[in-house]
Design a protein around this motif. Structure first.
Motif, PDB file in Angstrom:
ATOM      1  N   LEU A  61     -31.847 -18.348  26.673  1.00 15.15           N
ATOM      2  CA  LEU A  61     -30.631 -18.708  25.956  1.00 15.15           C
ATOM      3  C   LEU A  61     -30.966 -19.535  24.712  1.00 15.15           C
ATOM      4  O   LEU A  61     -30.393 -19.328  23.632  1.00 15.15           O
ATOM      5  N   LEU A  62     -31.919 -20.442  24.837  1.00 16.48           N
ATOM      6  CA  LEU A  62     -32.337 -21.244  23.682  1.00 16.48           C
ATOM      7  C   LEU A  62     -32.987 -20.365  22.608  1.00 16.48           C
ATOM      8  O   LEU A  62     -32.860 -20.645  21.407  1.00 16.48           O
ATOM      9  N   LEU A  74     -37.482 -16.092  15.313  1.00 14.70           N
ATOM     10  CA  LEU A  74     -36.974 -16.194  13.946  1.00 14.70           C
ATOM     11  C   LEU A  74     -37.412 -14.990  13.119  1.00 14.70           C
ATOM     12  O   LEU A  74     -36.612 -14.371  12.409  1.00 14.70           O
ATOM     13  N   ALA A  92     -40.283 -19.880  19.124  1.00 13.92           N
ATOM     14  CA  ALA A  92     -39.175 -20.034  18.173  1.00 13.92           C
ATOM     15  C   ALA A  92     -39.470 -19.284  16.879  1.00 13.92           C
ATOM     16  O   ALA A  92     -38.590 -18.597  16.320  1.00 13.92           O
ATOM     17  N   LEU A 107     -32.068 -17.653  21.685  1.00 17.09           N
ATOM     18  CA  LEU A 107     -31.022 -17.001  20.898  1.00 17.09           C
ATOM     19  C   LEU A 107     -30.797 -17.704  19.563  1.00 17.09           C
ATOM     20  O   LEU A 107     -30.440 -17.059  18.568  1.00 17.09           O
ATOM     21  N   VAL A 108     -31.006 -19.017  19.523  1.00 14.54           N
ATOM     22  CA  VAL A 108     -30.734 -19.790  18.304  1.00 14.54           C
ATOM     23  C   VAL A 108     -31.609 -19.335  17.133  1.00 14.54           C
ATOM     24  O   VAL A 108     -31.092 -18.959  16.072  1.00 14.54           O
ATOM     25  N   PRO A 109     -32.958 -19.322  17.260  1.00 15.02           N
ATOM     26  CA  PRO A 109     -33.762 -18.832  16.136  1.00 15.02           C
ATOM     27  C   PRO A 109     -33.551 -17.350  15.861  1.00 15.02           C
ATOM     28  O   PRO A 109     -33.660 -16.914  14.701  1.00 15.02           O
ATOM     29  N   LEU A 128     -30.707 -15.604  16.076  1.00 12.03           N
ATOM     30  CA  LEU A 128     -29.498 -15.466  15.253  1.00 12.03           C
ATOM     31  C   LEU A 128     -29.703 -16.039  13.854  1.00 12.03           C
ATOM     32  O   LEU A 128     -29.188 -15.495  12.869  1.00 12.03           O
ATOM     33  N   ALA A 129     -30.454 -17.148  13.763  1.00 12.91           N
ATOM     34  CA  ALA A 129     -30.749 -17.722  12.445  1.00 12.91           C
ATOM     35  C   ALA A 129     -31.562 -16.740  11.612  1.00 12.91           C
ATOM     36  O   ALA A 129     -31.304 -16.557  10.410  1.00 12.91           O
ATOM     37  N   THR A 151     -27.489  -9.756  20.774  1.00 12.79           N
ATOM     38  CA  THR A 151     -27.560  -9.039  19.498  1.00 12.79           C
ATOM     39  C   THR A 151     -27.171  -7.573  19.659  1.00 12.79           C
ATOM     40  O   THR A 151     -26.575  -6.984  18.744  1.00 12.79           O
ATOM     41  N   PRO A 196     -31.430 -13.028  23.978  1.00  6.97           N
ATOM     42  CA  PRO A 196     -31.285 -12.599  22.580  1.00  6.97           C
ATOM     43  C   PRO A 196     -31.033 -11.100  22.436  1.00  6.97           C
ATOM     44  O   PRO A 196     -30.228 -10.675  21.594  1.00  6.97           O
TER      45      PRO A 196
END
Length: 251
Positions: free
Chosen positions: A205-206, A15, A11, A208-210, A212-213, A56, A52
């Protein structure tokens, strides 16, 4: 599949990678796979990168003004990327064929070193008129082979696209198109080798969250720092990371 520690590290890696892309417009796949390569085999790192990178780069591609024009110009290189990736995979080369982790990590380190040295050198080339059509397929095939071996798809695609002297917005979109093609080809090779299945796709897929953050944060910070200073720090960081990965099997 992943321990809590590895999940946290992954993660953080995404990030940071997203942050770099947010500030300078590139570097997410390169930074992510380089950092993840410190704690897991490059094949696993490349598999986590798929979603990701897809999202992106679709975003980057869609934001540009000249998709059709660029596609008509660059399609030989894009075809070459697919051919080079799949040929290297079928030949049993690199991380997608399930090669030895230490050798794959060393190859990844060499690729990062090459990209970092190119970026720090500030070298710029120009493709003479009439040459692009003859070499575009070859450049794509070479990029695909490097992708299959290391999971890094910037060499020689990025120097080549920069040498075409595209307008800034067109260059950003061209990079997105090249990276998207490399990601799809890489995902196909990983799936063929059994490294990208449903469980890994969910983890990707998970991730992708950090990512994009980090991108959102990087875009906010972009106005507060000089892009050239940050870019230099980026390449110096890649140089150190690549050197460590390349030399780790010898330590």
């Amino acid at each position: 599949m992943f321990t809590t520690t590895i999940t946290i590290i992954a993660a953080i890696a995404f990030l940071i990678a997203g942050f770099v892309k947010g500030v300078i417009g590139l570097g997410l796949p390169t930074v992510a796979i380089g950092l993840l390569g410190l704690v897991m085999p490059p094949a696993e790192a490349a598999a986590l990168l798929v979603v990701p990178s897809l999202v992106t780069n679709v975003w980057q591609l869609a934001a540009g003004p000249s998709f059709r024009t660029l596609f008509r110009r660059l399609w030989p290189m894009l075809v070459g990327i697919c051919i080079g990736t799949w040929a290297a995979t079928l030949a049993g080369a690199g991380l997608m064929a399930g090669g030895e982790a230490d050798h794959a990590a060393a190859a990844l380190g060499v690729a990062l070193l090459a990209y970092a040295c190119f970026g720090l050198s500030r070298a710029r080339f120009t493709v003479p008129h009439g040459v692009e059509g003859r070499f575009s397929l070859l450049v794509g095939a070479a990029t695909g082979a490097v992708t299959a071996a290391t999971g890094v798809f910037v060499i020689p695609a990025v120097p080549w696209l920069q040498a075409l002297e595209l307008r800034r917005d067109d260059l950003v979109q061209a990079l997105g198109l090249s990276f998207l093609t490399s990601t799809v080809a890489m995902a196909a090779g990983l799936a063929e080798g059994g490294a990208f299945d449903g469980a890994v796709a969910g983890a990707s897929l998970l991730a992708l969250v950090p990512a994009l953050a980090g991108m959102a944060l990087g875009q906010r910070v972009r106005t507060l720092v000089r892009p050239e200073t940050f870019r230099r720090c980026f390449f110096l960081g890649l140089l150190a990371l690549g050197g460590h990965l390349a030399l780790r099997p010898l330590l």
